[in-house]
Design an enzyme around this catalytic site. Structure first.
Site, PDB file in Angstrom:
ATOM      1  N   LYS A 171       0.833  -1.192   0.000  1.00 13.47           N
ATOM      2  CA  LYS A 171       0.000   0.000   0.000  1.00 13.47           C
ATOM      3  C   LYS A 171       0.874   1.251   0.000  1.00 13.47           C
ATOM      4  CE  LYS A 171      -0.584   0.215   5.060  1.00 13.47           C
ATOM      5  NZ  LYS A 171       0.055   1.533   5.255  1.00 13.47           N
ATOM      6  N   MET A 212      -1.987   6.142  12.855  1.00 12.70           N
ATOM      7  CA  MET A 212      -1.879   6.343  11.410  1.00 12.70           C
ATOM      8  C   MET A 212      -2.515   5.173  10.678  1.00 12.70           C
ATOM      9  SD  MET A 212       1.958   7.941  11.209  1.00 12.70           S
ATOM     10  CE  MET A 212       2.430   9.320  12.246  1.00 12.70           C
ATOM     11  N   CYS A 213      -1.695   4.199  10.294  1.00  8.67           N
ATOM     12  CA  CYS A 213      -2.207   3.136   9.423  1.00  8.67           C
ATOM     13  C   CYS A 213      -3.167   2.177  10.113  1.00  8.67           C
ATOM     14  CB  CYS A 213      -1.036   2.392   8.805  1.00  8.67           C
ATOM     15  SG  CYS A 213       0.017   3.460   7.794  1.00  8.67           S
ATOM     16  N   VAL A 214      -2.937   1.891  11.400  1.00  5.18           N
ATOM     17  CA  VAL A 214      -3.869   1.017  12.119  1.00  5.18           C
ATOM     18  C   VAL A 214      -5.231   1.682  12.227  1.00  5.18           C
ATOM     19  CG1 VAL A 214      -4.392  -0.057  14.348  1.00  5.18           C
ATOM     20  CG2 VAL A 214      -2.088  -0.241  13.381  1.00  5.18           C
ATOM     21  N   THR A 257      -6.997   2.130   8.700  1.00  2.51           N
ATOM     22  CA  THR A 257      -7.495   0.864   8.148  1.00  2.51           C
ATOM     23  C   THR A 257      -8.713   0.373   8.926  1.00  2.51           C
ATOM     24  OG1 THR A 257      -5.276   0.294   7.377  1.00  2.51           O
ATOM     25  CG2 THR A 257      -6.859  -1.517   7.616  1.00  2.51           C
TER      26      THR A 257
END
Length: 203
Positions: A88, A120-122, A125
């Protein structure tokens, strides 16, 4: 925050890459995070659940620039129909990736999200997963991030543990936050269940 949860059919392991869990760039408590994510992966595999490793492609010069040592996934991948890697370029693991199609195609309606970075990404998502109608479980002790440094005129430094807690709290009331990764349970994808189990589930 709950101590018990119903089983999930998928595990999303977010950006557990060498740059973030080893060396000078490691998040606080990296060793514990790795133990917990490794256990989640092992139990998901044994249960026949889907395992998805998200791998972030950072920009040129970043610690996670593609094909550099820091970009590599820490946990070994057992590639196959129930385990895969999705690269990603954004915080949100669903943005411009095949993640939604993979989950829907596998019949996974409930998933656990773990990994890096919490805010951020956790969080990104998990938030999109909730918006798309998936049931989402986030184990409190299986995601992590860095301390936020002090900013003159704004705030003192913010410890990583506090950042992580705020990140999961900000997901709202629909997410299932559980204290311990050890309390996450998995079930096989519909296509991997025994015939008797499928019959019981549809009875």
């Amino acid at each position: 925050m709950s101590n018990r949860t119903l089983p999930v059919e998928a595990l999303i392991v977010v950006d557990v890459q060498s740059a973030f869990v080893s060396g000078d760039g490691a998040v606080p408590g990296a060793a514990l995070l790795l133990d917990r994510t490794a256990d989640l992966i092992a139990r998901a595999r044994r249960s026949g659940a889907l395992v998805v490793h998200l791998q972030n492609d950072g920009p040129a010069g970043a610690d996670d620039e593609p094909h550099t040592p820091g970009w590599e996934l820490h946990h070994p991948v057992e590639a196959g129909p129930a385990e895969t890697v999705i690269r990603k370029a954004h915080d949100d693991g669903f943005e411009e990736t095949s993640l939604r199609g993979l989950l829907d195609g596998a019949g996974a309606g409930a998933l656990t999200v773990c990994g890096l970075m919490s805010e951020m990404c956790v969080q990104a998502t998990a938030r999109t997963a909730l918006e798309l109608g998936y049931r989402v479980v986030v184990p409190h002790d299986a995601h992590a991030t860095h301390d936020i440094p002090a900013a003159p005129g704004i705030s003192d430094g913010v410890p990583a543990a506090m950042v992580a807690r705020v990140a999961e709290w900000a997901l709202g009331s629909e997410v299932e936050i559980i204290a311990h990764a050890a309390d996450v349970t998995f079930t096989a994808l519909p296509s991997r269940r025994e015939p008797t189990a499928r019959a019981t589930a549809t009875a």
